[in-house]
Motif scaffolding. Structure first.
Motif, PDB file in Angstrom:
ATOM      1  N   THR A 160       0.835  -1.187   0.000  1.00  0.00           N
ATOM      2  CA  THR A 160       0.000   0.000   0.000  1.00  0.00           C
ATOM      3  C   THR A 160       0.875   1.243   0.000  1.00  0.00           C
TER       4      THR A 160
ATOM      5  N   THR B 273      -2.227   5.385   3.260  1.00  0.00           N
ATOM      6  CA  THR B 273      -3.123   4.278   3.606  1.00  0.00           C
ATOM      7  C   THR B 273      -2.532   3.458   4.746  1.00  0.00           C
TER       8      THR B 273
ATOM      9  N   GLU C 235     -11.284  -3.761   0.425  1.00  0.00           N
ATOM     10  CA  GLU C 235     -12.435  -3.701  -0.486  1.00  0.00           C
ATOM     11  C   GLU C 235     -12.396  -2.487  -1.409  1.00  0.00           C
ATOM     12  N   SER C 236     -11.788  -1.392  -0.960  1.00  0.00           N
ATOM     13  CA  SER C 236     -11.694  -0.196  -1.799  1.00  0.00           C
ATOM     14  C   SER C 236     -10.408  -0.171  -2.624  1.00  0.00           C
ATOM     15  N   ALA C 237      -9.658  -1.266  -2.603  1.00  0.00           N
ATOM     16  CA  ALA C 237      -8.417  -1.431  -3.375  1.00  0.00           C
ATOM     17  C   ALA C 237      -7.331  -0.436  -2.978  1.00  0.00           C
ATOM     18  N   ARG C 238      -7.374   0.045  -1.761  1.00  0.00           N
ATOM     19  CA  ARG C 238      -6.295   0.898  -1.267  1.00  0.00           C
ATOM     20  C   ARG C 238      -5.131   0.044  -0.774  1.00  0.00           C
TER      21      ARG C 238
ATOM     22  N   THR D 254     -12.239  -2.295   4.879  1.00  0.00           N
ATOM     23  CA  THR D 254     -12.527  -1.163   3.997  1.00  0.00           C
ATOM     24  C   THR D 254     -11.361  -0.894   3.060  1.00  0.00           C
ATOM     25  N   ALA D 255     -10.153  -0.942   3.590  1.00  0.00           N
ATOM     26  CA  ALA D 255      -8.967  -0.679   2.770  1.00  0.00           C
ATOM     27  C   ALA D 255      -8.815  -1.707   1.657  1.00  0.00           C
TER      28      ALA D 255
END
Length: 126
Positions: free
Chosen positions: A84, A88, A104-107, A101-102
């Motif tokens: 990452t 992030t 799933e949001s591709a961060r 969340t990180a």
């Protein structure tokens, strides 16, 4: 790989404090040296908290560590990789962003069956 030196909690808190307003979206971009210190110290803390060599966590261009107990990786591309950007990573390390969340949001790019750091995060709270 984790440093053999332990992380001084006061040093970690100072490094995180130096970038905290930026992480919250309230301040200017930190100096590169401040950002690097916060990333490196928080990654070393993760490696100390989750000793092992089965997962490689990369935050280019600042640092990478191996952590989490399991099969040791020695050559080539590791089977379990988390990668990452600095912002992030620091949001994850401080609890401003949760792991699910990180991912799933591709961060966060997380590959491999052991590349889940949810249990180990955050490493420090703001």
């Amino acid at each position: 790989m984790a440093s053999s030196r332990s992380v001084d909690p006061a040093e970690l808190r100072a490094a995180i404090s130096a970038v905290s307003s930026w992480l919250r979206g309230e301040g200017p971009d930190p100096a590169r040296s401040e950002l690097a210190a916060a990333v490196r110290l928080s990654l070393r803390t993760l490696a100390a908290d989750a000793p092992g060599r089965s997962v490689e966590v990369r935050v280019p261009p600042f640092a990478a560590v191996q952590c989490v107990e399991g099969p040791r990786h020695t050559r080539g591309t590791p089977p379990n990789v988390v990668e990452t950007d600095a912002r992030t990573w620091l949001e994850l390390a401080t609890g401003l962003l949760d792991w699910t969340t990180a991912v799933e949001s591709a961060r966060v790019s997380a590959s491999g069956s052991r590349a889940d750091l949810a249990y180990w995060l955050p490493v420090v709270r703001l």
